[in-house]
Scaffold this motif. Sequence first.
Motif, PDB file in Angstrom:
ATOM      1  N   LEU A 151      10.533   2.758   2.792  1.00 55.96           N
ATOM      2  CA  LEU A 151       9.795   2.417   4.139  1.00 55.96           C
ATOM      3  C   LEU A 151       8.198   1.702   3.704  1.00 55.96           C
ATOM      4  O   LEU A 151       7.783   1.101   4.010  1.00 55.96           O
ATOM      5  N   SER A 181       6.871  -1.779   2.804  1.00 57.55           N
ATOM      6  CA  SER A 181       6.308  -2.846   3.704  1.00 57.55           C
ATOM      7  C   SER A 181       4.656  -2.966   3.563  1.00 57.55           C
ATOM      8  O   SER A 181       4.256  -4.201   3.938  1.00 57.55           O
ATOM      9  N   GLY A 186      15.235   6.793   0.895  1.00 56.80           N
ATOM     10  CA  GLY A 186      15.002   6.091   2.145  1.00 56.80           C
ATOM     11  C   GLY A 186      13.578   5.941   2.634  1.00 56.80           C
ATOM     12  O   GLY A 186      13.102   5.155   3.271  1.00 56.80           O
ATOM     13  N   TYR A 198      12.718   2.486  10.302  1.00 51.31           N
ATOM     14  CA  TYR A 198      12.774   1.071   9.576  1.00 51.31           C
ATOM     15  C   TYR A 198      12.719  -0.010  10.487  1.00 51.31           C
ATOM     16  O   TYR A 198      11.926  -1.112  10.322  1.00 51.31           O
ATOM     17  N   THR A 222       8.886  -0.491  11.559  1.00 49.12           N
ATOM     18  CA  THR A 222       8.119  -0.868  10.546  1.00 49.12           C
ATOM     19  C   THR A 222       8.311  -2.359  10.337  1.00 49.12           C
ATOM     20  O   THR A 222       7.644  -3.077  10.090  1.00 49.12           O
TER      21      THR A 222
END
Length: 290
Positions: free
Chosen positions: A13, A16, A9, A91, A94
């Motif tokens: 990220l 992005s 997880g 998240y 972001t």
Amino acid sequence: MNRKWWHLGIGLLWLSLPLTAMRYWLVWDRLPVRLATHFNAYNQPNGWMSREASLIFTLVLLLFVLTTFTVILLRIRKPDTIAWAVLGMFYVITGFLYQISGSVLNYNLSGESIHLVPMIATLFAAIFVVVIVAFSSKRGQNLPMGNVLAEEVHPGRLWALVFFLPATVELAVIYAIPNFGLRLALGLGALVLLIAGVMAWSGFHYLFTSTGVEIRTVGFRLRSIPVEQIKQYAADSWNLKGGYGIRGLGERRAYVWGNRGVRITTSDGEVFLGHSNPGRIIHDLDVIKQ
């Protein structure tokens, strides 16, 4: 397995960063040499950058945010419910930055207005979810009825004023500006600051009973620690970098508005109780532990 998914997880990220760079690359030849990158309350441009500067600024900002998030998340040894909620909020943040950069590109390509309201609403919804999870997780079971042997209060009145002042300014600005999106953003921000200010003013209340310790704020039970789970405790200092309020992820929690308190080791992790006079907490713990 839980740690494997946790690291996955965190790693995802970082997608992005190349996705943002690719978004610029796909439209690079169609972008004007000078981009509108900042907008006033009427959603009109009032700041410009070259397309190269815009790309560098966006990637550096995203790199800084991702690095900060990663450092915070990698310190968590045992992810719990609130840790996963915080990851989800990261998240959303972001995604918010990614969407903002895309909206700026669309404005410069086609003049499409930047729609802040849904993005801001989603961002603050994620923040409120984390707050709710923080209040509801790690609470433990209600302690059996017992005699209240002592009660200590740990307020943060100075911090309350720090929260109330910008909230008041934001409310004044909301009254003056016409842009609904900015009003919504400032209104939600002011609400968060007011809630934090009320919590700081009321402080953390520690109830020491014959069956354990109960931690409350504004009348809400945050956590119960049965006396049999308390293994060790000692006065300790709190580092400013740790922040204030309800802090900690994983197996650690802190309830603190200052730089002093007592660190309690329990069978379920660590709990830090902030207090201006840690000796009183030590004494009360000695009493309930007999």
